[in-house]
Design an enzyme around this catalytic site. Structure first.
Site, PDB file in Angstrom:
ATOM      1  N   ASN A   7     -10.834   7.529   8.518  1.00 16.92           N
ATOM      2  CA  ASN A   7     -10.392   6.249   7.966  1.00 16.92           C
ATOM      3  C   ASN A   7     -11.663   5.414   7.795  1.00 16.92           C
ATOM      4  OD1 ASN A   7      -9.325   3.751   7.427  1.00 16.92           O
ATOM      5  ND2 ASN A   7      -7.952   3.714   9.201  1.00 16.92           N
ATOM      6  N   ARG A  95      -7.796   8.670   4.790  1.00 18.63           N
ATOM      7  CA  ARG A  95      -6.880   7.572   4.491  1.00 18.63           C
ATOM      8  C   ARG A  95      -7.438   6.791   3.300  1.00 18.63           C
ATOM      9  NH1 ARG A  95      -6.483   1.661   6.893  1.00 18.63           N
ATOM     10  NH2 ARG A  95      -4.535   1.076   5.876  1.00 18.63           N
ATOM     11  N   HIS A 184       1.305   0.444   4.394  1.00 16.86           N
ATOM     12  CA  HIS A 184       1.743   1.073   5.660  1.00 16.86           C
ATOM     13  C   HIS A 184       2.631   2.287   5.403  1.00 16.86           C
ATOM     14  CE1 HIS A 184       1.437  -3.227   7.486  1.00 16.86           C
ATOM     15  NE2 HIS A 184       0.354  -2.537   7.848  1.00 16.86           N
ATOM     16  N   ARG A 245      -1.817 -14.001   7.866  1.00 16.71           N
ATOM     17  CA  ARG A 245      -1.360 -14.047   6.464  1.00 16.71           C
ATOM     18  C   ARG A 245      -0.025 -14.773   6.373  1.00 16.71           C
ATOM     19  NH1 ARG A 245      -1.736  -7.775   5.742  1.00 16.71           N
ATOM     20  NH2 ARG A 245      -3.927  -7.456   6.272  1.00 16.71           N
ATOM     21  N   GLU A 388      -0.444   7.079  12.683  1.00 14.96           N
ATOM     22  CA  GLU A 388      -0.808   7.265  11.279  1.00 14.96           C
ATOM     23  C   GLU A 388      -1.768   8.440  11.108  1.00 14.96           C
ATOM     24  OE1 GLU A 388      -1.233   2.713  11.181  1.00 14.96           O
ATOM     25  OE2 GLU A 388      -1.020   3.238   9.077  1.00 14.96           O
TER      26      GLU A 388
END
Ligand code: ADP
Length: 402
Positions: A7, A95, A184, A245, A388
């Site tokens: 990643n 990823r 996601h 956010r 993940e």
């Protein structure tokens, strides 16, 4: 068969080496502050039992190539490694954040795939360049090894047009690709698979609402194993309230802030991305701190918590209606796995809609995928730790096997 999962960000590389025979984590590490005066590499080697051995090195890491060479050296060295040579790594899974409409599934990487990932950079200018740098470096260091790209957006490519289109001039979708993509996807896909296993039902016949609640958060409606709607949008700024956010807001607020505060657009966007969400309401973005403040009588911390739970619940209600019939709702990621107060708040009052949480199972949940609803709850409530990297490794194995 060992699979290396990478990643890569603009200044970091996270790696995990997984033995796919039993999906066991052999080693993992983080290369940080690439391109700065001093970088760090933290490496962990896992044995069959006991705590992992941890190695930390500080050194200037000029670029991704240097960083990855250091990681490979640690993975293969006698005293720190878990494999004898690079040839013991069967494939590398990368990823990649944004695959736009070009990628509906994980794919083996070649020149054309790299060009298409590059073409998606305007949609994810902060994320795709790092991913691409990681891919180029890995190809350089492992020229003989199969490389696979796994996209955060791909799982959501099954969302139908009436759910992914924005009500803007259609020409903007055609010219600029403005639409909902969702993120996601790797996590939602992983927990959906684990949920089906837990429910003992084929995934292709399972309807789920997946709540990935971390610092970034998204909620996904899953019909017959496939994503049919998700709370994030063209970018990860949309949807539920997050750490910093805003999530969904009235788009006219953007101009209002810019005009009233005399702020350039880039500053308004920064405000929505970095200074809003939980942090904007109460000054803190970590829920652990917010619980502490709320317990100490801080009204804003309490408000932030109530707002967060309300917005999560809002999406659960919407997706119950979208799906019509739901087997389970899944809580995962930092907040979803660790915060019984939030889980209870989201489920509270939904008994008549078929969601009956068991307060004791909720507070007693201990790290392993399990139901926290009462046995007779028509819709099960599951807490499933996400993974993940394992999902990327599974996808990579599937792509090279096919
Ligand atoms: P990301 O990958 O998006 O950075 P994570 O999934 O790791 O985020 O989630 C991080 C968030 O999870 C933290 O910001 C915090 O709000 C929340 N969190 C972590 N541990 C706990 C806990 N024990 N109780 C409540 N919230 C927690």
């Amino acid at each position: 068969m060992n699979i290396l999962v990478l990643n890569s960000g603009s200044s970091s590389i996270k790696y995990k080496l997984i033995d796919m025979r039993d999906e066991r984590l052999l080693a993992e590490g983080l290369v940080e502050r690439i391109g700065e005066a001093t970088g760090t590499i933290t490496h962990r080697r896992y044995g069959r039992a006991g705590a992992p051995e941890k190695i930390r090195r500080d050194a200037a890491i000029d670029d991704h190539t240097t960083g990855m060479e250091m990681a490979v050296a640690l993975l293969t060295a006698e005293d720190t490694g878990v494999v004898a040579t690079q040839a013991d790594i069967a494939a590398i899974g990368h990823r990649v954040v944004h695959g736009g409409e070009l990628f509906h599934a994980s794919t083996r990487i070649d020149e054309r795939v790299m060009a298409n990932i590059e073409a998606c950079i305007p949609l994810a200018p902060l994320h795709n360049p790092g991913g691409l740098a990681g891919i180029r470096t890995a190809i350089k260091l492992f020229p003989q090894t199969a490389q696979v790209a796994v996209f955060d957006t791909a799982y959501h490519q099954s969302i139908p047009p009436h759910a992914y289109q924005y009500a803007l001039p259609y020409a903007l979708y055609e010219a600029l690709g403005i639409r909902r993509y969702g993120f996601h996807g790797t996590s939602h896909r992983y927990v959906a698979g684990e949920a089906a296993r837990l429910l003992d039902k084929p995934l292709a016949q399972t309807n789920l609402i997946s709540l990935h609640l971390g610092n970034g958060a998204s909620i996904t409606a899953i019909a017959n194993g496939r994503s049919v709607d998700t709370s994030m949008g063209m970018t990860p700024l949309a949807g539920v309230i997050m750490g910093t956010r805003s999530g969904d807001i009235d788009p006219a607020i953007v101009e209002y802030i810019a005009v009233q505060q005399g702020m350039p657009l880039s500053d308004v966007m920064r405000l929505l991305t970095k200074e809003s969400g939980l942090k904007g309401i109460c000054g803190r973005n970590d829920l652990r701190d917010i619980h502490q403040d709320a317990a100490a009588g801080d009204d804003r911390a309490r408000l932030a918590l109530e707002m967060l739970i309300y917005r999560y619940k809002h999406y659960v209600g919407a997706y119950l209606a979208v799906l019509g019939e739901v087997d389970a709702i899944i809580f995962t990621a930092g907040i979803g796995e660790n915060d019984p107060v939030v889980r209870h708040g989201v489920c509270q009052g939904l008994d008549k809609l078929g969601i009956v949480i068991d307060p004791r199972r909720n507070t007693d949940w201990q790290g392993r995928a399990a139901a926290i609803s009462v046995p007779e709850s028509p819709i099960k409530v599951l807490v499933i730790p996400t993974n993940e990297e394992l999902e990327i490794a599974r996808q990579t194995a599937a792509v090279i096997g096919s």
